[in-house]
Design a protein around this motif. Structure first.
Motif, PDB file in Angstrom:
ATOM      1  N   TRP A   1      -0.245  45.523  47.112  1.00 51.30           N
ATOM      2  CA  TRP A   1      -1.317  46.466  47.419  1.00 51.30           C
ATOM      3  C   TRP A   1      -1.509  46.604  48.939  1.00 51.30           C
ATOM      4  O   TRP A   1      -1.792  47.671  49.455  1.00 51.30           O
ATOM      5  CB  TRP A   1      -2.612  46.018  46.751  1.00 51.30           C
ATOM      6  CG  TRP A   1      -3.608  47.138  46.587  1.00 51.30           C
ATOM      7  CD1 TRP A   1      -3.428  48.444  46.887  1.00 51.30           C
ATOM      8  CD2 TRP A   1      -4.920  47.020  46.068  1.00 51.30           C
ATOM      9  NE1 TRP A   1      -4.531  49.184  46.595  1.00 51.30           N
ATOM     10  CE2 TRP A   1      -5.492  48.321  46.076  1.00 51.30           C
ATOM     11  CE3 TRP A   1      -5.690  45.956  45.572  1.00 51.30           C
ATOM     12  CZ2 TRP A   1      -6.788  48.588  45.633  1.00 51.30           C
ATOM     13  CZ3 TRP A   1      -6.968  46.230  45.128  1.00 51.30           C
ATOM     14  CH2 TRP A   1      -7.522  47.533  45.156  1.00 51.30           C
TER      15      TRP A   1
ATOM     16  N   TYR B   1       1.437  48.707  50.153  1.00 54.52           N
ATOM     17  CA  TYR B   1       1.378  50.093  49.700  1.00 54.52           C
ATOM     18  C   TYR B   1      -0.082  50.468  49.411  1.00 54.52           C
ATOM     19  O   TYR B   1      -0.481  50.630  48.252  1.00 54.52           O
ATOM     20  CB  TYR B   1       2.240  50.279  48.449  1.00 54.52           C
ATOM     21  CG  TYR B   1       3.680  49.864  48.652  1.00 54.52           C
ATOM     22  CD1 TYR B   1       4.599  50.733  49.254  1.00 54.52           C
ATOM     23  CD2 TYR B   1       4.115  48.608  48.257  1.00 54.52           C
ATOM     24  CE1 TYR B   1       5.914  50.356  49.447  1.00 54.52           C
ATOM     25  CE2 TYR B   1       5.439  48.219  48.451  1.00 54.52           C
ATOM     26  CZ  TYR B   1       6.338  49.109  49.051  1.00 54.52           C
ATOM     27  OH  TYR B   1       7.632  48.711  49.241  1.00 54.52           O
TER      28      TYR B   1
ATOM     29  N   SER C   1      -1.618  53.115  49.696  1.00 55.55           N
ATOM     30  CA  SER C   1      -1.855  54.458  49.143  1.00 55.55           C
ATOM     31  C   SER C   1      -1.701  54.501  47.623  1.00 55.55           C
ATOM     32  O   SER C   1      -1.903  55.559  47.016  1.00 55.55           O
ATOM     33  CB  SER C   1      -0.878  55.459  49.781  1.00 55.55           C
ATOM     34  OG  SER C   1       0.469  55.071  49.500  1.00 55.55           O
ATOM     35  N   THR C   2      -1.332  53.391  47.019  1.00 55.88           N
ATOM     36  CA  THR C   2      -1.183  53.363  45.562  1.00 55.88           C
ATOM     37  C   THR C   2      -2.522  53.674  44.903  1.00 55.88           C
ATOM     38  O   THR C   2      -3.580  53.202  45.344  1.00 55.88           O
ATOM     39  CB  THR C   2      -0.684  51.981  45.095  1.00 55.88           C
ATOM     40  OG1 THR C   2       0.530  51.664  45.795  1.00 55.88           O
ATOM     41  CG2 THR C   2      -0.419  51.970  43.604  1.00 55.88           C
ATOM     42  N   ASP C   3      -2.472  54.456  43.842  1.00 56.77           N
ATOM     43  CA  ASP C   3      -3.706  54.831  43.152  1.00 56.77           C
ATOM     44  C   ASP C   3      -4.457  53.589  42.666  1.00 56.77           C
ATOM     45  O   ASP C   3      -3.861  52.672  42.069  1.00 56.77           O
ATOM     46  CB  ASP C   3      -3.400  55.729  41.963  1.00 56.77           C
ATOM     47  CG  ASP C   3      -2.890  57.100  42.410  1.00 56.77           C
ATOM     48  OD1 ASP C   3      -3.170  57.478  43.563  1.00 56.77           O
ATOM     49  OD2 ASP C   3      -2.207  57.752  41.598  1.00 56.77           O
ATOM     50  N   SER C   4      -5.749  53.568  42.878  1.00 53.17           N
ATOM     51  CA  SER C   4      -6.574  52.431  42.443  1.00 53.17           C
ATOM     52  C   SER C   4      -6.518  52.215  40.948  1.00 53.17           C
ATOM     53  O   SER C   4      -6.446  51.062  40.482  1.00 53.17           O
ATOM     54  CB  SER C   4      -8.023  52.653  42.895  1.00 53.17           C
ATOM     55  OG  SER C   4      -8.105  52.637  44.296  1.00 53.17           O
ATOM     56  N   PRO C   5      -6.557  53.270  40.143  1.00 52.76           N
ATOM     57  CA  PRO C   5      -6.455  53.032  38.680  1.00 52.76           C
ATOM     58  C   PRO C   5      -5.164  52.321  38.291  1.00 52.76           C
ATOM     59  O   PRO C   5      -5.145  51.503  37.363  1.00 52.76           O
ATOM     60  CB  PRO C   5      -6.513  54.438  38.096  1.00 52.76           C
ATOM     61  CG  PRO C   5      -7.256  55.231  39.106  1.00 52.76           C
ATOM     62  CD  PRO C   5      -6.826  54.687  40.435  1.00 52.76           C
ATOM     63  N   LEU C   6      -4.068  52.603  39.014  1.00 52.88           N
ATOM     64  CA  LEU C   6      -2.795  51.941  38.712  1.00 52.88           C
ATOM     65  C   LEU C   6      -2.876  50.450  39.038  1.00 52.88           C
ATOM     66  O   LEU C   6      -2.390  49.608  38.273  1.00 52.88           O
ATOM     67  CB  LEU C   6      -1.666  52.608  39.498  1.00 52.88           C
ATOM     68  CG  LEU C   6      -0.245  52.105  39.180  1.00 52.88           C
ATOM     69  CD1 LEU C   6       0.097  52.340  37.715  1.00 52.88           C
ATOM     70  CD2 LEU C   6       0.770  52.794  40.079  1.00 52.88           C
TER      71      LEU C   6
ATOM     72  N   THR D   1      -5.629  48.705  39.184  1.00 55.59           N
ATOM     73  CA  THR D   1      -6.556  48.119  38.205  1.00 55.59           C
ATOM     74  C   THR D   1      -5.844  47.836  36.887  1.00 55.59           C
ATOM     75  O   THR D   1      -6.020  46.771  36.266  1.00 55.59           O
ATOM     76  CB  THR D   1      -7.731  49.074  37.963  1.00 55.59           C
ATOM     77  OG1 THR D   1      -8.410  49.321  39.191  1.00 55.59           O
ATOM     78  CG2 THR D   1      -8.708  48.481  36.955  1.00 55.59           C
TER      79      THR D   1
END
Length: 403
Positions: free
Chosen positions: A97, A100, A102-107, A109
């Motif tokens: 994390w 990266y 910029s990785t989507d938070s839902p992903l 999570t």
């Protein structure tokens, strides 16, 4: 996961090795340490790709717990090891994390949820298998301990019975001696009566001495003070000579004493302990066989075992003797033979002199000595006895000897 797996496993092992409470880790090779974990990480990758593999994780985790059990882990070590594995995986996710952001938070999570469920699965599978094995082993140990305790109690009871009856025999013997001695102080009608009393004194003194010697032999065996000196010997001449030495006693008692076996039987054995076993059995047979015969046989059974047996046509062993105890015998007390006047004393002396010694004197002690000597030589002892028919003692020994 694929790229970072070697680093993840290395960090996990390093964390375990740095924990002073995990002493079992250093005994494991790399393959033993990682065991099923790489396969479980494969499953985690599939779960992150939305492929359900829960049942497989359970099986792999159970196998992991089984290996740790076999390697001597305790439950606290397994729990600590699983904790370090989950910490290493969390650290990898945290590092991802950070690299990266910029990785989507839902992903992220969702990845944390998969990781939490995965850690719970492997912990539950490993610990459940481990605790099941621990519970089974504990139950087995309880059963073994209960059985050992029961055997010890039985042996203690048998030993107490042997000592009780042996003490009874000794009291009876000394009572007879005291009674005969008091009679010698009285005026005897004839020299024959005096000789009869002297003979009874000598006979009972010999009986008491024999029983005391047996008790001392038994005490040395129980204390582990007897030693074995295995050496090559020819059992044929040794047993032939031993049987010949008891021919005068057999003739005196009107019994036929037979020896049957090959003239030569090379074996490895302790000659002294072997001789003690046969002496005890032959003497016992001669003393407790009113009429008939006593036979000593020996032979080679196969390439590794040989056998020696002592058989008689006597009255057979009592159930109590076979169980390690002696039957209770009524013997006149010293007071009845020493203090009640000549006629009562003579009646007691006559009753005692009419017995062939004490009917089963030393029977339980002698059997215990034979059993102990057989255990010392790692030999098997079999007993067959029928009331009124006779008794057979069969001993099987190793030809090459055992240490």
């Amino acid at each position: 996961m694929a790229v970072r797996r070697p680093a993840l496993l290395t960090n996990w092992r390093t964390a375990c090795e740095n924990d002073p409470g995990l002493r079992s880790v250093n005994r494991l090779s790399w393959d033993e340490f990682t065991n099923k974990v790489p396969f479980m990480l494969n499953v985690l990758q599939q779960q992150l790709q939305h492929q359900d593999q829960e049942a497989q994780v359970d099986r792999l985790a159970a196998d992991h717990g089984l290996l740790r059990w076999r390697k001597g882990y305790i439950l606290a070590e397994l729990l600590a090891e699983m904790h370090y594995l989950s910490q290493s995986m969390l650290a990898e996710l945290r590092t991802f994390w950070q690299l990266y952001p910029s990785t989507d938070s839902p992903l992220i999570t969702l990845a944390y949820e998969h990781l939490f469920a995965f850690v719970n699965q492997i912990n539950t599978g490993s610990v459940s298998q481990f605790t099941d094995l621990q519970r089974t082993a504990a139950a087995s140990r309880v059963n073994v301990l209960e059985k050992a305790l029961a055997e010890l109690q039985e042996l203690s009871q048998q030993r107490s019975e042997i000592l009780r009856h042996s003490s009874h025999d000794l009291r009876g013997g000394f009572g007879a001696i005291q009674g005969a001695a008091s009679l010698l102080e009285l005026v005897m009608d004839s020299q024959e009566e005096r000789k009869q009393m002297l003979d009874m004194l000598l006979r009972n003194l010999t009986t008491c001495r024999s029983l005391v010697t047996q008790l001392m032999d038994l005490a040395r065996l129980e204390a582990g003070q007897e030693t074995v000196h295995m050496q090559p010997l020819d059992a044929g001449p040794l047993l032939t000579s031993l049987v010949a030495s008891y021919q005068p006693l057999a003739a005196e008692r009107g019994l036929l004493l037979k020896a049957d076996g090959p003239a030569s039987l090379p074996v490895e054995c302790d000659p002294l302990q072997l001789q003690r076993i046969i002496q005890n059995l032959v003497l016992n047979a001669l003393q407790h066989t009113p009429t008939g015969w006593v036979s000593v046989c020996w032979s080679r059974e196969n390439e590794s075992r040989w056998m020696v047996s002592v058989q008689d046509s006597g009255q057979g062993l009592s159930t109590a003797a076979l169980a390690g105890s002696l039957p209770h015998l009524g013997v006149p007390s010293p007071e009845s033979t020493a203090a009640n006047g000549r006629s009562d004393a003579q009646q007691a002396a006559t009753a005692l002199s009419s017995r062939s010694g004490f009917a089963h004197q030393g029977e339980g002690v002698g059997l215990s000595i034979v059993k102990g000597l057989c255990e010392l030589l790692l030999a098997s002892l079999e007993i067959e006895s029928r009331p009124g028919v006779g008794t057979l003692f069969r001993i099987r020994l190793s030809i090459q000897g055992q240490t």
